[in-house]
Design a protein around this motif. Structure first.
Motif, short mmCIF file in Angstrom:
data_model
loop_
_atom_site.label_atom_id
_atom_site.label_comp_id
_atom_site.label_asym_id
_atom_site.label_seq_id
_atom_site.Cartn_x
_atom_site.Cartn_y
_atom_site.Cartn_z
N UNK A 150 0.99 -1.29 -0.11
CA UNK A 150 0.18 -0.14 0.05
C UNK A 150 0.72 1.32 -0.11
N UNK A 151 1.76 1.12 0.93
CA UNK A 151 2.79 2.24 0.99
C UNK A 151 3.49 2.58 -0.34
N UNK A 155 2.94 6.18 -2.39
CA UNK A 155 4.07 7.22 -2.18
C UNK A 155 4.82 7.06 -3.50
N UNK A 156 4.77 6.35 -4.55
CA UNK A 156 5.42 5.95 -5.67
C UNK A 156 6.61 5.74 -5.41
N UNK A 157 6.85 5.11 -4.18
CA UNK A 157 8.14 4.55 -3.89
C UNK A 157 9.19 5.34 -3.31
N UNK A 183 8.48 -6.45 1.24
CA UNK A 183 7.63 -5.81 0.22
C UNK A 183 8.39 -4.37 -0.55
N UNK A 184 9.20 -3.78 0.35
CA UNK A 184 9.85 -2.81 -0.02
C UNK A 184 11.32 -2.85 -0.48
N UNK A 217 14.22 13.89 12.20
CA UNK A 217 13.04 14.74 11.78
C UNK A 217 12.76 14.65 10.32
N UNK A 218 13.42 13.91 9.27
CA UNK A 218 13.17 13.60 7.82
C UNK A 218 12.00 12.67 7.87
N UNK A 219 11.72 12.01 8.79
CA UNK A 219 10.70 11.00 8.75
C UNK A 219 9.28 11.57 8.12
N UNK A 220 8.91 10.85 7.21
CA UNK A 220 7.45 11.01 6.59
C UNK A 220 6.68 9.86 6.55
N UNK A 221 6.86 8.77 7.17
CA UNK A 221 6.23 7.53 7.28
C UNK A 221 6.36 6.99 8.63
#
Ligand code: AHR
Length: 319
Positions: A150-151, A155-157, A183-184, A217-221
């Motif tokens: 799903x992720x 996010x387009x990877x 999966x990733x 701090x750069x986390x987005x997921x």
């Protein structure tokens, strides 16, 4: 119950610990059945216990219930106590994969069949269909894989991910991590910045997220192995001025009402369900075993998922 103890002694004396035979369970009007729960600190566990208690009562069986309060050592002692009491069958939700395996063998040698619910044990130590009747539960690898897929799509990877793992050494933590990471693995721009246990607990999830957020701090997921840690992570994100569901996507597993409401509210983006309502299937399986039916060594639950599109509709039937 007396005949079970006698059968157990016979098993130990004449068949021996290495036997591949599962202990038989004869037809009776009623049964005394053990249910060894791991802990009761979250809605998922409470829903599972309620489902088991209601189903035992509906069938007129006596349920010997224990709560290991998050301790594998206590759960071992709980199962030993059930063996000493000579219960007819033990349902066990093993907290961790390795420490609970030996008592499964002890139950088998005492002539008491065991059915594992929701969590599995290390198959090199105790095997389904040989040492215990079956494992009933979700496919945790598949759950993690579904989150990863799903992720990737959403996010387009491209993602900077913090993973909050479940209880160290438990099958859902091991498998949800594996399924997600598999999966990733082929996505070069999806990075796991940090992966740490929050022990499937809300407050621990919050505390771990607070610390990891400062370091990354750069986390987005955020991928949390259960709802409780996802809800804890949302508190940490909001306290740090972030917007969960928007600048940081939140992904989870379980599908309790509170978390599904957070999908409706836009703070959680995706949940793979892990259904805790085991009672009917657990006791149907026990009765099929009593009737001499062949039982598959693994019985897999089907799980739905929750997204912004279907969460409102799913809320009413979430646990
Ligand atoms: O074993 C299933 C997991 O255990 C659930 O995801 C979690 O919430 C529970 O404590």
């Amino acid at each position: 119950m007396k005949s079970r103890i006698f059968l157990g002694l016979l098993t130990a004396l004449f068949v021996g610990a290495a036997s591949a035979q599962l202990p038989p369970l004869e037809q009776q009007d009623s049964y005394v059945v053990g249910f060894a729960q791991t802990e009761s600190n979250n809605p998922w566990r409470i829903a599972q216990t309620t489902s088991m208690q209601e189903e035992a009562a509906a069938r007129g069986y006596r349920l010997v219930y224990t709560d290991a309060a998050g301790s594998a050592a206590k759960q071992v002692a709980d199962v030993r106590s059930m063996i000493a009491q000579g219960v007819d069958l033990i349902f066990l939700a093993p907290r961790e994969e390795k420490p609970l395996a030996p008592v499964i063998l002890e139950a088998k040698n005492a002539g008491i069949p065991v059915i594992l619910l929701d969590r599995n044990v290390d198959q090199s130590l105790a095997a389904a269909g040989e040492d215990y009747v079956t494992f009933i539960g979700s496919d945790f690898i598949e759950e993690g894989r579904r989150v990863g897929e799903w992720l990737t799509e959403a996010t387009g990877g491209e993602a900077n991910i913090i993973q909050l793992e479940g209880t160290t050494g438990s099958s859902p933590a091991n498998d949800r991590k594996k399924g997600f990471e598999d999966a990733i693995v082929d996505q070069p721009n999806m990075k796991i910045l940090a992966s740490q246990t929050g022990d499937f607990a809300r407050d621990e999830g919050r505390q771990v997220m607070e610390t990891l957020l400062q370091a990354h701090p750069e986390v987005d997921v955020v991928y949390a192995h259960n709802d409780e840690m996802a809800i804890g992570a949302i508190s940490a994100l909001e306290a740090a001025g972030r917007t969960p569901g928007e600048d940081v996507l939140v992904l989870s597993i379980d599908g309790g009402k509170e978390a599904v409401q957070l999908v409706v509210d836009g703070k959680i983006n995706y949940i793979v369900e892990c259904n805790p309502r085991f009672g009917p299937k657990a006791f149907d399986t026990m009765e099929a075993y009593v009737s001499g039916e062949e039982i598959a060594p693994v019985i897999t639950n089907e799980d739905r998922d929750y997204t912004a599109e279907n969460a409102e509709e799913g809320l009413a039937s979430a646990y």
